[in-house]
Scaffold this motif. Sequence first.
Motif, short mmCIF file in Angstrom:
data_model
loop_
_atom_site.label_atom_id
_atom_site.label_comp_id
_atom_site.label_asym_id
_atom_site.label_seq_id
_atom_site.Cartn_x
_atom_site.Cartn_y
_atom_site.Cartn_z
N PHE A 375 0.62 -1.48 0.02
CA PHE A 375 -0.51 0.11 -0.20
C PHE A 375 0.99 0.70 0.32
O PHE A 375 0.68 2.03 -0.80
N ALA A 376 1.85 1.24 1.04
CA ALA A 376 2.98 2.00 0.78
C ALA A 376 3.51 2.26 -1.20
O ALA A 376 3.43 3.62 -1.06
N SER A 377 3.34 2.05 -0.89
CA SER A 377 4.50 2.23 -2.95
C SER A 377 2.96 2.48 -3.60
O SER A 377 3.28 3.11 -4.44
N ARG A 409 -4.52 4.09 -14.76
CA ARG A 409 -3.39 4.33 -14.37
C ARG A 409 -2.15 4.16 -14.20
O ARG A 409 -0.68 4.21 -14.26
N LEU A 410 -2.48 2.91 -13.04
CA LEU A 410 -1.59 2.58 -12.33
C LEU A 410 -1.25 1.23 -13.24
O LEU A 410 -0.09 0.45 -12.88
N PRO A 415 4.07 -3.57 -12.45
CA PRO A 415 5.57 -4.68 -12.21
C PRO A 415 5.68 -4.24 -10.80
O PRO A 415 7.08 -5.27 -10.58
N GLN A 416 6.26 -2.91 -10.79
CA GLN A 416 6.97 -2.81 -9.47
C GLN A 416 6.43 -2.77 -7.74
O GLN A 416 6.84 -3.16 -7.08
N VAL A 421 -2.59 -5.51 -8.07
CA VAL A 421 -3.97 -4.57 -6.87
C VAL A 421 -5.12 -5.06 -7.12
O VAL A 421 -5.34 -5.49 -8.57
N THR A 422 -5.92 -5.14 -6.48
CA THR A 422 -7.09 -5.19 -6.37
C THR A 422 -8.29 -3.96 -6.47
O THR A 422 -7.48 -3.31 -5.96
#
Length: 878
Positions: A375-377, A409-410, A415-416, A421-422
């Motif tokens: 989540f921080a990323s 957009r994400l 890949p990072q 991502v949900t």
Amino acid sequence: MSEDILDKKDTSNSPNEEHSDYTPAAAADGDVKHQLTGMYQNWFLDYASYVILERAVPHVNDGLKPVQRRILHSMKRLDDGRYNKVANIVGHTMQFHPHGDASIGDALVQLGQKDLLIDCQGNWGNILTGDSAAAPRYIEARLSKFALDVVFNPKTTEWQASYDGRNREPVTLPVKFPLLLAQGVEGIAVGLSSKILPHNFNEICDAAIAYLKGEEFRLYPDFQTGGAIDVSRYNDGERGGVVRVRARISKIDNKTLCITEIPYGKTTSSLIDSILKAIEKGKIKVRKVDDNTAGKVEILVHLAPGVSSDKTLDALYAFTDCEVNISPNCCVIDHKKPHFLSVSDVLRRSVDNTLDLLRKELNIRRDETLETLHFASLEKIFIEERIYKDKQFEQAETMDAACEHIDERLTPFYPQMVREVTKEDILKLMEIKMARILKFNKDKADEFIARMKADLEEIDNHLAHIVEYTVDWFARLKEKYGAHYPRRTEIRNFDTIVATKVAEANEKLYIDREEGFIGTGLKKDEFVCNCSDIDDVIIFYKDGKYKIVRISDKLFVGKNILYVNVFKKNDKRTIYNVIYRDGKEGYYYIKRFNVTSMIRDREYDVTQGNPGSKIVYFTANPNGEAEVIKVTLRPNPRIKKLVFERDFSEINIKGRQSMGNLLTKFDVHKISLKQRGGSTLGGRKVWFDHDVLRLNYDGRGQYLGEFQSGDNILVVMENGEFYTTDFDLNNHYDAGIRFVEKFDPEKVWTAVLYDADQQNYPYLKRFAFEAGSKRQSYLGDNKHSQLVLLSGEVYPRIQVVFGGHDQFREPLVVEASDFVGVKGFKAKGKRLTTYTVERIEELEPTRVPEPETDPEEIDEAVDNDVTAEDNDGQMHLF
């Protein structure tokens, strides 16, 4: 009873059961006949299973009984760092434990007295005196720091519904320590029991580390009450093993003994009661017993006048609760069945459980850290890319449309990400407040993400090296809490105390020869000897028969008694010198024998068993003495010599059943004593067993030499004290012995010491010890003087190595015999040096004493001397 009970319980209701099951419907029908056998079988097994699983036996995973587990769970729910009234804890525990408050309160007090999991405040009773705790409303408790560290973790706890379904309780607590071995446990169930002795905290940690490293380990009990323990038959805590536990008893003086530590499971009150009972039965002679116990045990035993303190000390171990035997029985619950294990097995299972729990905790931490990093990323990308400022995002008509835009957009950054991502992640991003966005700092965010990655790397390293991580866990526990739990019980070997040897001779043995009675109640008859009421008596008759019987008040043993005395089993020093006639007109035989063991009340025979045989001469010699006798024969024309002498020392000592040697074939008129003889057995060979700190004649330990009457033993202690004793087996010796040997009053000793009265300079002195039972010190009256070395060499060499500012000086080597003369042990001695000393050590002597020559050997050598003339004509002696 074993785990078979629980197996039987599962099959007792099978369709092929011989007896019909009891049902409520059947009970309501008055015409139904109930089979009580089937009802008893089913219900008893239900009850037995419940008591075993839910009350009396601890679980192998956490080492707790159900009531203890529920108490700790309730205390954790109440925990806020402050003390809680015990009454309040008991009340909360009743939500989980379906029993009365008294049983919960007692279990809580027992937990608190173990001084491990509960921090107590108030009067919690005294395990030394047996005093009970104050009422629950007056005392308080909270969880100890150790309990908070190792017992609880809701994330790794398996839960179940409480008995009424209103609450959740743990199946077992996630204890990361062998709690069962540290606390010990005792429980009696139906058909089986459990008794696991407590062990030392630090030794448990060491054993756990050794097991994890694949090394051997041994665990032995350790008790809060101290004392000493013999673990030679501990059998690793399994069924069939036994340990002997002794109180610690010291001698204040020859008239007073002091008990300072008591056996496990006993209190000062019960111990004193056992002493008083032994006094009443006459086993020991004690004037009075004082109990001065407060914070520490102090029971003073004042001896009666003329009573040996060493013998009384042994008698306290033999006849009172100063020594008890404890039989461990390591029974635990595992997979809902009772199992009998060893202490080592319990430790292994507990350590394996700890390793699994630590792995679970690491995996939970790893998952939580991954989520935080994930989540921080996302948050960093969401704010840095200003996705929340996107026009399409702001103009989205529905939440789904907004989520789809953010997801789009994400997509380049996926890949990072550490995982996919949900939609829940995107919804969480949309909940970020504007104030947080405005305060966002890229450097701090990068630093936080780097820290999370470092934590992940550390956790992964721990998981990859989980064994080493578990080793560090136990090492940290020992470092943090180990100082509070030193070993209190000394591990040592005990000597076996023979009750008949230490029982006080509180009775008198009498004999009525005319009527054939012996006993302690025949006060008006002939006195024989002092005895105890547990002694055996050996009786010899004139016809050669002999036997042993038990001491009693009055016992008929028959007439024609020749000799009666207390029988000492395995006594090889008491030798019987006997002359008997074989048959009514047979030959006379002479024999020497000892009696080491016999079956009580069985009749034996000194003679060959022919009718009319009789003993004509008899002596009992406690140290193998052999006298010279004069034999006078009846006049007979065929006999040239009517009187002759015979020395018993010429007769070999054989078994009691031997025939003996022929003395004469002729009739004997009389046999008289001509000369008393000395012992033919020589001196007593004595050994000192350093394990049990006792003397013995059996070859165990250090050989001290052959002792004659009057010889003494020198005991030199580490603290500078010395004294001498006789070689009685009843003697007691304290730990801390430096030298023990046969006392030689002519032997010169050399000591180097730092004299506290002389600025702690090293002094050298030579002296001889003096005989005396009172302890004296050869170091002087100042208790701060320190011994460097003590040598019994005849010509010792001492080397002084200098240090400090004087380290460049050559070492000083001193021949002690040339340096100072022999004086009394109280003399100061002579100062070695005033320079700074690094160390003082003893070197190999360069001189040895000349061997002593026997005067008889000198005379023989002189007789054998010859003379010869060499080439120069001079005479030489060879």
